[in-house]
Design a protein around this motif. Structure first.
Motif, PDB file in Angstrom:
ATOM      1  N   THR A  55      37.098 -19.519  53.934  1.00  0.00           N
ATOM      2  CA  THR A  55      36.950 -18.210  54.629  1.00  0.00           C
ATOM      3  C   THR A  55      37.735 -16.996  53.808  1.00  0.00           C
ATOM      4  OG1 THR A  55      38.431 -18.448  56.310  1.00  0.00           O
ATOM      5  CG2 THR A  55      36.413 -19.689  56.654  1.00  0.00           C
ATOM      6  N   LEU A  56      37.006 -15.634  54.369  1.00  0.00           N
ATOM      7  CA  LEU A  56      37.699 -14.607  53.794  1.00  0.00           C
ATOM      8  C   LEU A  56      37.747 -13.694  55.149  1.00  0.00           C
ATOM      9  CD1 LEU A  56      38.727 -13.565  51.138  1.00  0.00           C
ATOM     10  CD2 LEU A  56      36.449 -12.402  51.032  1.00  0.00           C
ATOM     11  N   ASN A  57      38.678 -12.629  54.888  1.00  0.00           N
ATOM     12  CA  ASN A  57      38.886 -11.534  55.935  1.00  0.00           C
ATOM     13  C   ASN A  57      37.897 -10.792  55.848  1.00  0.00           C
ATOM     14  OD1 ASN A  57      39.644  -8.715  56.760  1.00  0.00           O
ATOM     15  ND2 ASN A  57      41.139  -9.874  57.785  1.00  0.00           N
ATOM     16  N   ALA A  58      36.867 -10.570  57.167  1.00  0.00           N
ATOM     17  CA  ALA A  58      35.648  -9.616  56.977  1.00  0.00           C
ATOM     18  C   ALA A  58      35.865  -8.509  57.902  1.00  0.00           C
ATOM     19  CB  ALA A  58      34.795 -10.543  57.483  1.00  0.00           C
ATOM     20  N   ASP A  59      37.084  -8.119  58.349  1.00  0.00           N
ATOM     21  CA  ASP A  59      37.165  -7.078  59.210  1.00  0.00           C
ATOM     22  C   ASP A  59      36.365  -5.836  58.897  1.00  0.00           C
ATOM     23  OD1 ASP A  59      39.071  -8.448  60.816  1.00  0.00           O
ATOM     24  OD2 ASP A  59      40.738  -7.536  60.007  1.00  0.00           O
ATOM     25  N   SER A  60      36.313  -5.452  57.525  1.00  0.00           N
ATOM     26  CA  SER A  60      35.666  -4.212  57.090  1.00  0.00           C
ATOM     27  C   SER A  60      33.976  -4.501  56.681  1.00  0.00           C
ATOM     28  CB  SER A  60      36.090  -3.726  55.964  1.00  0.00           C
ATOM     29  OG  SER A  60      36.115  -4.635  54.697  1.00  0.00           O
ATOM     30  N   HIS A  61      33.682  -5.717  56.958  1.00  0.00           N
ATOM     31  CA  HIS A  61      32.016  -6.054  56.743  1.00  0.00           C
ATOM     32  C   HIS A  61      31.249  -5.677  57.865  1.00  0.00           C
ATOM     33  CE1 HIS A  61      28.653  -8.439  55.688  1.00  0.00           C
ATOM     34  NE2 HIS A  61      29.127  -8.390  54.508  1.00  0.00           N
ATOM     35  N   PRO A  62      30.176  -4.650  57.504  1.00  0.00           N
ATOM     36  CA  PRO A  62      29.324  -4.129  58.720  1.00  0.00           C
ATOM     37  C   PRO A  62      28.692  -5.302  59.655  1.00  0.00           C
ATOM     38  CG  PRO A  62      28.389  -3.681  56.471  1.00  0.00           C
ATOM     39  CD  PRO A  62      29.837  -4.436  56.284  1.00  0.00           C
ATOM     40  N   LEU A  63      28.476  -6.641  58.856  1.00  0.00           N
ATOM     41  CA  LEU A  63      27.816  -7.630  59.891  1.00  0.00           C
ATOM     42  C   LEU A  63      29.077  -8.664  60.265  1.00  0.00           C
ATOM     43  CD1 LEU A  63      25.499  -9.021  61.103  1.00  0.00           C
ATOM     44  CD2 LEU A  63      24.962  -9.978  58.805  1.00  0.00           C
TER      45      LEU A  63
ATOM     46  N   VAL B 252      32.615 -11.425  50.165  1.00  0.00           N
ATOM     47  CA  VAL B 252      31.380 -11.778  51.278  1.00  0.00           C
ATOM     48  C   VAL B 252      30.527 -10.820  50.554  1.00  0.00           C
ATOM     49  CG1 VAL B 252      30.718 -11.460  53.728  1.00  0.00           C
ATOM     50  CG2 VAL B 252      33.288 -12.274  52.995  1.00  0.00           C
ATOM     51  N   PRO B 253      28.954 -11.226  50.553  1.00  0.00           N
ATOM     52  CA  PRO B 253      28.145 -10.355  49.991  1.00  0.00           C
ATOM     53  C   PRO B 253      27.533  -9.339  51.108  1.00  0.00           C
ATOM     54  CG  PRO B 253      27.263 -12.501  50.570  1.00  0.00           C
ATOM     55  CD  PRO B 253      28.602 -12.591  50.606  1.00  0.00           C
ATOM     56  N   GLY B 254      26.809  -8.481  50.457  1.00  0.00           N
ATOM     57  CA  GLY B 254      26.299  -7.155  51.326  1.00  0.00           C
ATOM     58  C   GLY B 254      25.368  -7.797  52.395  1.00  0.00           C
ATOM     59  N   VAL B 255      25.025  -6.935  53.386  1.00  0.00           N
ATOM     60  CA  VAL B 255      24.274  -7.244  54.572  1.00  0.00           C
ATOM     61  C   VAL B 255      22.860  -7.492  54.294  1.00  0.00           C
ATOM     62  CG1 VAL B 255      25.766  -5.978  56.289  1.00  0.00           C
ATOM     63  CG2 VAL B 255      23.898  -4.639  55.133  1.00  0.00           C
ATOM     64  N   GLU B 256      22.466  -6.956  53.129  1.00  0.00           N
ATOM     65  CA  GLU B 256      20.954  -7.047  52.590  1.00  0.00           C
ATOM     66  C   GLU B 256      20.706  -8.591  52.351  1.00  0.00           C
ATOM     67  OE1 GLU B 256      23.600  -6.379  49.011  1.00  0.00           O
ATOM     68  OE2 GLU B 256      23.342  -5.286  50.915  1.00  0.00           O
ATOM     69  N   LEU B 257      21.528  -9.478  52.220  1.00  0.00           N
ATOM     70  CA  LEU B 257      21.383 -10.733  51.984  1.00  0.00           C
ATOM     71  C   LEU B 257      21.187 -11.753  53.245  1.00  0.00           C
ATOM     72  CD1 LEU B 257      21.427 -13.124  49.626  1.00  0.00           C
ATOM     73  CD2 LEU B 257      23.813 -13.256  50.074  1.00  0.00           C
TER      74      LEU B 257
END
Length: 234
Positions: free
Chosen positions: A162-170, A216-221
């Motif tokens: 797992t990876l920190n995803a605080d800044s990921h929009p999803l 972590v890939p972009g939300v489009e995936l």
């Protein structure tokens, strides 16, 4: 953290990943599609004999520490450990994972979908995550082998990174927030989907190269939404 996911059927895994061989197909394996902690499920690793050969293995979801006296992960003091997810930022030094990481024991975890909890309504609503293109996920993981000293049985076992995803929009919207912490310090976690063209590289590359793939890939995936509602494209 991911604590449940749906595994594709064996034939789907073999076709999509072009599996070269299967090993350790345990007799006690029930081929359950919904996978929970300590379930037996399929993962993919590099076959020893051929550098780019893929091997399909059945193992326990939940890494077993080398000191554990049972296949149920325990601390040295006998307390239950949760090892289905490993924080990639700490795995190089964490006693349970550091040997597997240093020795390049990386694996791919096939998933038709995975579930995460969303607390934006004030209560837990499970969300389901599929790939927008309809392909299965190939999630980054580590594997190891643990030997039962009483029976001599070998237990292959694995964990999701797992990876920190605080800044990921999803993915930053998932999990229960800590009201004591600001939004950018929540340490929301995400599994790490591998790009299709990186599958062989993940299994065979150096540790330094593998670090570069922890993203972590972009939300489009993603095709994601509440489990009990029709899943809409994000």
């Amino acid at each position: 953290m991911c604590t449940r996911y749906i595994s594709p059927e064996q034939r789907e895994i073999e076709a999509f990943w072009r599996i070269d061989r299967r090993s350790n197909q345990r007799k006690d394996w029930e081929n359950l599609l919904t996978v929970f902690p300590l379930s037996l499920a399929s993962f993919i690793r590099r076959a020893d004999e051929v550098e780019y050969a893929r091997e399909l293995v059945v193992g326990q979801w939940g890494m077993i520490p080398p000191w554990s006296k049972t296949n149920v992960p325990l601390t040295a003091q006998g307390k239950r450990l949760s090892t289905v997810n490993a924080r990639s930022e700490r795995m190089a030094k964490a006693p349970t994972y550091k040997e597997a990481w240093a020795r390049g024991k990386r694996c791919i975890i096939p998933a038709a979908s995975f579930d995460e909890s969303n607390w934006e309504t004030g209560k837990n609503v499970w969300w389901r995550f599929r790939r927008a293109d309809g392909a299965p996920w190939g999630l980054a993981g580590l594997w190891n082998a643990w030997i039962d000293k009483e029976t001599g049985e070998v237990w292959d076992n694995y964990t999701m990174l797992t990876l920190n995803a605080d800044s990921h929009p999803l993915m930053g919207r998932m999990h229960k927030p800590d009201p004591k912490l600001p939004p950018d310090q929540q340490d929301k976690r995400s599994v790490i989907p591998l790009a299709v063209h990186d599958f062989d590289r993940w299994l065979t590359c150096t540790v330094e190269e593998a670090k570069e793939m922890l993203q972590v890939p972009g939300v489009e995936l993603f095709n994601a939404g509440p489990v009990d509602a029709e899943v809409q494209e994000v």
